[in-house]
Design a protein around this motif. Sequence first.
Motif, PDB file in Angstrom:
ATOM      1  N   SER A 110      -3.428   4.540  -5.499  1.00 10.65           N
ATOM      2  CA  SER A 110      -4.603   4.068  -4.608  1.00 10.65           C
ATOM      3  C   SER A 110      -5.918   4.536  -5.275  1.00 10.65           C
ATOM      4  O   SER A 110      -7.062   3.807  -4.936  1.00 10.65           O
ATOM      5  CB  SER A 110      -4.571   4.590  -3.190  1.00 10.65           C
ATOM      6  OG  SER A 110      -4.363   5.858  -3.277  1.00 10.65           O
TER       7      SER A 110
ATOM      8  N   GLU B 135       0.967  -1.323   0.071  1.00 11.06           N
ATOM      9  CA  GLU B 135       0.015  -0.010   0.039  1.00 11.06           C
ATOM     10  C   GLU B 135       0.836   1.221   0.171  1.00 11.06           C
ATOM     11  O   GLU B 135       0.331   2.124  -0.887  1.00 11.06           O
ATOM     12  CB  GLU B 135      -1.034   0.056   1.074  1.00 11.06           C
ATOM     13  CG  GLU B 135      -2.111  -1.133   1.062  1.00 11.06           C
ATOM     14  CD  GLU B 135      -2.991  -1.145   2.192  1.00 11.06           C
ATOM     15  OE1 GLU B 135      -2.966  -0.372   3.011  1.00 11.06           O
ATOM     16  OE2 GLU B 135      -3.814  -2.131   1.946  1.00 11.06           O
TER      17      GLU B 135
ATOM     18  N   PHE C 156      -6.397  -0.563  -8.447  1.00 12.16           N
ATOM     19  CA  PHE C 156      -5.602  -0.825  -7.235  1.00 12.16           C
ATOM     20  C   PHE C 156      -5.842  -1.716  -6.295  1.00 12.16           C
ATOM     21  O   PHE C 156      -4.767  -2.790  -5.845  1.00 12.16           O
ATOM     22  CB  PHE C 156      -5.850   0.419  -6.543  1.00 12.16           C
ATOM     23  CG  PHE C 156      -5.131   0.560  -5.251  1.00 12.16           C
ATOM     24  CD1 PHE C 156      -3.787   0.847  -5.275  1.00 12.16           C
ATOM     25  CD2 PHE C 156      -5.672   0.268  -3.828  1.00 12.16           C
ATOM     26  CE1 PHE C 156      -2.927   0.990  -4.122  1.00 12.16           C
ATOM     27  CE2 PHE C 156      -4.781   0.414  -2.645  1.00 12.16           C
ATOM     28  CZ  PHE C 156      -3.263   0.380  -2.885  1.00 12.16           C
ATOM     29  N   ASN C 157      -6.956  -2.516  -6.207  1.00 12.14           N
ATOM     30  CA  ASN C 157      -7.348  -3.575  -5.150  1.00 12.14           C
ATOM     31  C   ASN C 157      -6.819  -4.812  -6.026  1.00 12.14           C
ATOM     32  O   ASN C 157      -6.172  -5.776  -5.107  1.00 12.14           O
ATOM     33  CB  ASN C 157      -8.809  -3.830  -4.975  1.00 12.14           C
ATOM     34  CG  ASN C 157      -9.321  -2.660  -4.235  1.00 12.14           C
ATOM     35  OD1 ASN C 157      -8.568  -2.156  -3.506  1.00 12.14           O
ATOM     36  ND2 ASN C 157     -10.652  -2.508  -4.044  1.00 12.14           N
TER      37      ASN C 157
ATOM     38  N   ALA D 282       1.041   3.671  -3.320  1.00 10.93           N
ATOM     39  CA  ALA D 282       0.360   4.795  -2.739  1.00 10.93           C
ATOM     40  C   ALA D 282      -0.473   5.789  -3.765  1.00 10.93           C
ATOM     41  O   ALA D 282      -1.498   6.218  -4.104  1.00 10.93           O
ATOM     42  CB  ALA D 282       0.741   5.620  -1.627  1.00 10.93           C
TER      43      ALA D 282
END
Length: 112
Positions: free
Chosen positions: A47, A40, A52-53, A44
């Motif tokens: 994000s 993360e 992103f996930n 960053a």
Amino acid sequence: MIKPDGVQRNLVREIIGRFEKKGFTLKGLKLITVDSAFAERHYADLSAKPFFNGLMEYIVSEPVVAMVWEGKNVVATGRKIIRATNPAESAPGTIREGIAEWKSSAHHWIYE
């Protein structure tokens, strides 16, 4: 960093060789498992992106090879060696060419 698909596909030697052929010196190498907190922080700036996930799930799924390279313009040249992030857009002969269909060997046994 050689990401999970590159490690699983046994591309570590090939990738290192491509950097060495360009005249760069490998100063450090470590096989690591990336934890969620580190991932993360590392990603960053991405994000807010819709992928992103999925990126987080992917990067922590299996070990990666972290490397430190030395040489003039190593980052810019490395990006040319690796090329497009999307394998479908990668030029022939680049590292990401032909990996669009890669599936992790871990996925068959991971349960949520």
